[in-house]
Scaffold this motif. Sequence first.
Motif, PDB file in Angstrom:
ATOM      1  N   ILE A   6      68.454 -31.667  -4.798  1.00 58.61           N
ATOM      2  CA  ILE A   6      67.619 -30.600  -4.242  1.00 58.61           C
ATOM      3  C   ILE A   6      67.763 -29.364  -5.140  1.00 58.61           C
ATOM      4  O   ILE A   6      68.857 -29.057  -5.596  1.00 58.61           O
ATOM      5  CB  ILE A   6      68.069 -30.295  -2.790  1.00 58.61           C
ATOM      6  CG1 ILE A   6      67.753 -31.505  -1.890  1.00 58.61           C
ATOM      7  CG2 ILE A   6      67.426 -29.021  -2.248  1.00 58.61           C
ATOM      8  CD1 ILE A   6      68.341 -31.413  -0.498  1.00 58.61           C
ATOM      9  N   PRO A   7      66.655 -28.646  -5.404  1.00 60.73           N
ATOM     10  CA  PRO A   7      66.770 -27.432  -6.226  1.00 60.73           C
ATOM     11  C   PRO A   7      67.619 -26.360  -5.525  1.00 60.73           C
ATOM     12  O   PRO A   7      67.742 -26.363  -4.299  1.00 60.73           O
ATOM     13  CB  PRO A   7      65.322 -26.951  -6.364  1.00 60.73           C
ATOM     14  CG  PRO A   7      64.463 -28.101  -5.976  1.00 60.73           C
ATOM     15  CD  PRO A   7      65.269 -28.938  -5.033  1.00 60.73           C
ATOM     16  N   ARG A   9      75.007 -22.499  -2.968  1.00 61.31           N
ATOM     17  CA  ARG A   9      74.051 -22.973  -3.980  1.00 61.31           C
ATOM     18  C   ARG A   9      72.679 -23.309  -3.386  1.00 61.31           C
ATOM     19  O   ARG A   9      71.659 -23.028  -3.999  1.00 61.31           O
ATOM     20  CB  ARG A   9      74.617 -24.216  -4.692  1.00 61.31           C
ATOM     21  CG  ARG A   9      73.669 -24.761  -5.734  1.00 61.31           C
ATOM     22  CD  ARG A   9      74.306 -25.711  -6.711  1.00 61.31           C
ATOM     23  NE  ARG A   9      73.260 -26.356  -7.523  1.00 61.31           N
ATOM     24  CZ  ARG A   9      72.739 -25.852  -8.619  1.00 61.31           C
ATOM     25  NH1 ARG A   9      73.176 -24.703  -9.085  1.00 61.31           N
ATOM     26  NH2 ARG A   9      71.784 -26.490  -9.280  1.00 61.31           N
ATOM     27  N   TYR A  10      72.670 -23.880  -2.193  1.00 61.79           N
ATOM     28  CA  TYR A  10      71.405 -24.413  -1.674  1.00 61.79           C
ATOM     29  C   TYR A  10      70.833 -23.633  -0.496  1.00 61.79           C
ATOM     30  O   TYR A  10      69.778 -23.956   0.020  1.00 61.79           O
ATOM     31  CB  TYR A  10      71.588 -25.890  -1.273  1.00 61.79           C
ATOM     32  CG  TYR A  10      71.994 -26.751  -2.442  1.00 61.79           C
ATOM     33  CD1 TYR A  10      71.047 -27.178  -3.359  1.00 61.79           C
ATOM     34  CD2 TYR A  10      73.331 -27.100  -2.656  1.00 61.79           C
ATOM     35  CE1 TYR A  10      71.412 -27.945  -4.458  1.00 61.79           C
ATOM     36  CE2 TYR A  10      73.707 -27.871  -3.753  1.00 61.79           C
ATOM     37  CZ  TYR A  10      72.749 -28.282  -4.645  1.00 61.79           C
ATOM     38  OH  TYR A  10      73.101 -29.036  -5.732  1.00 61.79           O
ATOM     39  N   GLY A  11      71.573 -22.594  -0.046  1.00 65.77           N
ATOM     40  CA  GLY A  11      71.142 -21.848   1.126  1.00 65.77           C
ATOM     41  C   GLY A  11      69.981 -20.909   0.857  1.00 65.77           C
ATOM     42  O   GLY A  11      69.633 -20.613  -0.289  1.00 65.77           O
ATOM     43  N   ASN A  12      69.346 -20.456   1.948  1.00 64.44           N
ATOM     44  CA  ASN A  12      68.279 -19.469   1.896  1.00 64.44           C
ATOM     45  C   ASN A  12      68.174 -18.911   3.310  1.00 64.44           C
ATOM     46  O   ASN A  12      68.697 -19.521   4.250  1.00 64.44           O
ATOM     47  CB  ASN A  12      66.966 -20.116   1.434  1.00 64.44           C
ATOM     48  CG  ASN A  12      66.548 -21.242   2.352  1.00 64.44           C
ATOM     49  OD1 ASN A  12      66.089 -21.001   3.463  1.00 64.44           O
ATOM     50  ND2 ASN A  12      66.759 -22.482   1.933  1.00 64.44           N
ATOM     51  N   PRO A  13      67.520 -17.780   3.491  1.00 65.72           N
ATOM     52  CA  PRO A  13      67.523 -17.172   4.832  1.00 65.72           C
ATOM     53  C   PRO A  13      66.934 -18.047   5.931  1.00 65.72           C
ATOM     54  O   PRO A  13      67.220 -17.831   7.110  1.00 65.72           O
ATOM     55  CB  PRO A  13      66.678 -15.912   4.630  1.00 65.72           C
ATOM     56  CG  PRO A  13      66.779 -15.605   3.179  1.00 65.72           C
ATOM     57  CD  PRO A  13      66.876 -16.932   2.487  1.00 65.72           C
ATOM     58  N   LYS A  14      66.166 -19.069   5.588  1.00 68.19           N
ATOM     59  CA  LYS A  14      65.526 -19.882   6.624  1.00 68.19           C
ATOM     60  C   LYS A  14      66.309 -21.150   6.974  1.00 68.19           C
ATOM     61  O   LYS A  14      65.892 -21.927   7.838  1.00 68.19           O
ATOM     62  CB  LYS A  14      64.140 -20.321   6.134  1.00 68.19           C
ATOM     63  CG  LYS A  14      63.119 -19.218   6.154  1.00 68.19           C
ATOM     64  CD  LYS A  14      61.784 -19.815   5.801  1.00 68.19           C
ATOM     65  CE  LYS A  14      60.748 -18.742   5.547  1.00 68.19           C
ATOM     66  NZ  LYS A  14      59.641 -19.274   4.757  1.00 68.19           N
ATOM     67  N   VAL A  15      67.419 -21.385   6.281  1.00 71.04           N
ATOM     68  CA  VAL A  15      68.140 -22.645   6.458  1.00 71.04           C
ATOM     69  C   VAL A  15      68.802 -22.722   7.839  1.00 71.04           C
ATOM     70  O   VAL A  15      69.156 -21.697   8.430  1.00 71.04           O
ATOM     71  CB  VAL A  15      69.190 -22.818   5.328  1.00 71.04           C
ATOM     72  CG1 VAL A  15      70.346 -21.841   5.503  1.00 71.04           C
ATOM     73  CG2 VAL A  15      69.697 -24.255   5.253  1.00 71.04           C
ATOM     74  N   LYS A  16      68.926 -23.938   8.360  1.00 71.73           N
ATOM     75  CA  LYS A  16      69.647 -24.164   9.615  1.00 71.73           C
ATOM     76  C   LYS A  16      70.908 -24.960   9.300  1.00 71.73           C
ATOM     77  O   LYS A  16      70.930 -25.737   8.351  1.00 71.73           O
ATOM     78  CB  LYS A  16      68.755 -24.916  10.597  1.00 71.73           C
ATOM     79  CG  LYS A  16      67.507 -24.112  10.975  1.00 71.73           C
ATOM     80  CD  LYS A  16      66.672 -24.838  12.007  1.00 71.73           C
ATOM     81  CE  LYS A  16      65.548 -23.956  12.539  1.00 71.73           C
ATOM     82  NZ  LYS A  16      64.543 -23.586  11.521  1.00 71.73           N
ATOM     83  N   VAL A  17      71.941 -24.726  10.118  1.00 70.24           N
ATOM     84  CA  VAL A  17      73.224 -25.367   9.841  1.00 70.24           C
ATOM     85  C   VAL A  17      73.795 -25.993  11.105  1.00 70.24           C
ATOM     86  O   VAL A  17      73.854 -25.348  12.154  1.00 70.24           O
ATOM     87  CB  VAL A  17      74.253 -24.341   9.286  1.00 70.24           C
ATOM     88  CG1 VAL A  17      75.611 -25.011   9.058  1.00 70.24           C
ATOM     89  CG2 VAL A  17      73.753 -23.719   7.998  1.00 70.24           C
ATOM     90  N   LEU A  18      74.180 -27.251  10.987  1.00 66.62           N
ATOM     91  CA  LEU A  18      74.892 -27.934  12.079  1.00 66.62           C
ATOM     92  C   LEU A  18      76.244 -28.349  11.521  1.00 66.62           C
ATOM     93  O   LEU A  18      76.313 -29.064  10.527  1.00 66.62           O
ATOM     94  CB  LEU A  18      74.105 -29.173  12.521  1.00 66.62           C
ATOM     95  CG  LEU A  18      74.826 -30.160  13.442  1.00 66.62           C
ATOM     96  CD1 LEU A  18      75.116 -29.520  14.800  1.00 66.62           C
ATOM     97  CD2 LEU A  18      74.012 -31.433  13.605  1.00 66.62           C
ATOM     98  N   ALA A  19      77.339 -27.857  12.155  1.00 65.14           N
ATOM     99  CA  ALA A  19      78.660 -28.128  11.580  1.00 65.14           C
ATOM    100  C   ALA A  19      79.628 -28.689  12.607  1.00 65.14           C
ATOM    101  O   ALA A  19      79.631 -28.280  13.767  1.00 65.14           O
ATOM    102  CB  ALA A  19      79.230 -26.850  10.965  1.00 65.14           C
TER     103      ALA A  19
END
Lengths: 648, 202
Positions: free
Chosen positions: B68-69, B90-100
């Motif tokens: 992924i870019p 490296r791959y994050g952006n303000p619209k990303v969602k995270v499940l941890a």
Amino acid sequence: MSIAKHPAGERRLYMGNEAIARGALEAGVSVAAGYPGTPSSEIIETLAKAAKDADIYVEWSTNEKVAMEVAAAASFAGLRSLCIMKQNGVNVASDFLLHLAGSGTRGGMVLVPCDDPGALSSVNEGESRHFAKMVEVPLLEPADFQEAKDLTKWAFTLSEELRSLVFVRSVTRLSHASGTVVPGEIPAPRRDAKFTYNGFILDPMEGPVMSAPVTFKHGQQQEKLKRAEEIFEDSPFNTYAGPDNPELLVIATSACWLYAREALRMLNAEGKAGLLKLATTWPLPRKLVKKHLAAAGKVLVLEEVLPFTEENVKVLAQEAADEIGHKPILGKRDGHVPMTGELNPDLAADAVAKALGAQVPEVDPDYKTKAGQYAFFGAPNRDLTFCPGCPHRASFWSIHNTLAADGREGFVCGDIGCYSMAVLPSGFSTLKTLHSMGSGTGLASGFGKLGPFGLNQPVMSVCGDSTFFHAALPALVNAVHHQSDITMAVLDNSGTGMTGFQSHPGLPTDALGNEVPAIDIEAVCRSLGAEVRVTDPFDLEKTQQTLHELLETKKGVKVLILRQACALSPQRKGKKDFDMEVDAALCRGEDCGCNRLCTRIFRCPGLVWDATAGRARIDEVICAGCGVCASICPAGAIIKKPVSAQAA
Amino acid sequence: MLSKDPYNLIITGVGGQGNVLASRMLGNLMSAQGLSVTIGETFGASQRGGSVMSHLRISSEGAWSPQIPAGGADMVVALEPIEALRVLARYGNPKVKVLANSRSIYPVGVISGELAYPSLDDVKKWVAELSDRSWFIDATEAAMNLGSAIFGNVIMVGALAATKELPIHREAFGQAMEAAMGPEKAKKNLKAFDIGVEMVGG
């Protein structure tokens, strides 16, 4: 369901290596051989699982050279055969490779070397492509998953048309990535193997098979390459997408084609730049490449790792300069694209943007700064380490401590396997050299002869059980024959651990699950005349005593076999021998004179330092229950309780 | 069917956590629904206690780059909490969602005392700041209650389904499990899936 049973026409998610295996089956392959090595291993594993259904023979050979010989025999008998290995395996096989290129093949024979750009799972980023050019055989490079299958299948046809070995080169990002593939039909198994050898000496199909008379055969080989080039001119695997006269022509090979395509989309440059996917990379289809060069303003070559295609295109452009004029060809040689490591869509986009004078779209810089800071402070690095319950941790604990106690600055020459990680603190930085398969014992054999020159340090080597047979054996023979003073530790964990438990000659089961005679490492070493001892590395005391005695009192070649199955092996995985516990009353934490030996030095992921309690603690999710840490605590605070058979 | 094409999902964790199996399970589920899936991953040396990552590109139009870019993740599933931070850098952006998964696995450098591991509260705060939405669940604890830590990843898949970011259907999951491991084990895995759904509040 084995891959041989997947119905034709039904789309599937295949790993690149599975696609290659399926392609070989669709070509009607009869024999497949290889030596395990990331990222190539799943090709043979997949075929081995399908062997019964497909009625084929599959083996893990002793090493890559033998694998290629085994596969070549099938070809000489008229069958189709496949040989697989990782990039540096081709180095091992290269002597036979050169002569096989000269002798030619009969039944279709394909070599799939899987390269590892960026050395994601290697100690080199060697290239197999240059071998194809060096020994003068055709080279194909698939760019996606469907093509990995289709090109592999076609490679057998090409091989039979040319009567030459054909390379199908893969890379980690294709072999270990997965994508959609539509399988085709698999032909019926062959039963007509025959080796014909009584014909005229120069008859490629009926005479003896050899690379002599050399200049005659060499000439034939070059004719085959010319024929390959003609065939490649019309290959449907070479594709072009883009304007008729692009400002920039991007030539991409292998997985770099996927990166290049994504880069052009990211930059919205599809109107200006054309993308030529080259799947037939040696010899180049000159007319086709020339046509695209002539139509383009300038050219960018995207490939991994070295500028192989770039240089071949440059030679071609020079030869065709009168027809196509001067074309700037950008790539690795001018620093436009990195010369080491793997590429990715971002590096491809940078290169295209630079060539077009465009801008790569960026994430909000504030976000990037913040995310970088949080990762820096919040995500401590994860150094590679031995798994919980790994016998190598125990082995290196003993080797390291025994050499330290010996006090003569003894050292260990390393070898290739999981145990290579003993160059790191996780293996107590025990290994002091690390090169290729079997090289640890070869180097030790040399170091062991330096006594007369003043070297008076104890010399050790290590190797695994699979590595022992692969290439350490000739080095051991050399050391014994030349009376070199060395101690070789064979870390026998009952399998090719690093790559996923493939069989090897020391085991009683082969790749197909058949019962086979196991070659006894201990008996082999004894028969060579080495002084041999066997211990269980989990028994730290006995191992250290034995090693100490070998180092102190014995001359010549000593072999210490440290025998304990890998923690991830099918026989051990998920099974605990002991329930481990730290007795909080006995652990004196920071006040103990041990200076947190258990966690600071021993570094098993299952034994952690509880900073709040100021005590060591077992992480029961991670602990594999090997019991070794109970032997290292000077306060006797780590308790091991045998897991009863019933509870297990 | 997809909120974005390609939908870029990163599954991250530590070697040995079953990252590859989890990505394969999800990939097969998506693929069975007619979507094109490209999965990029590394295994081999990186598995030995190192950080591991699988990149899933879910699309209606065929193969994408297996990497992924930068800045291109739509969803990050972290089987270990700090691995989410590493991926977002490296791959994050303000619209990303995270499940941890909130269960920590300490790097050897932390075990040896050379490096510090952050508090879970800090990790949650940072991840929240770097994402559009985030969920932290103790999947390992719930899996142990179910009998084994190995159910953790299925719980995470159930949780991912409950975020409704991707078309992951309970029935399709159950059928895939049954085909792969028989009805008995499939039942237990479906239970784990449901626990995951509940933990996200689906």
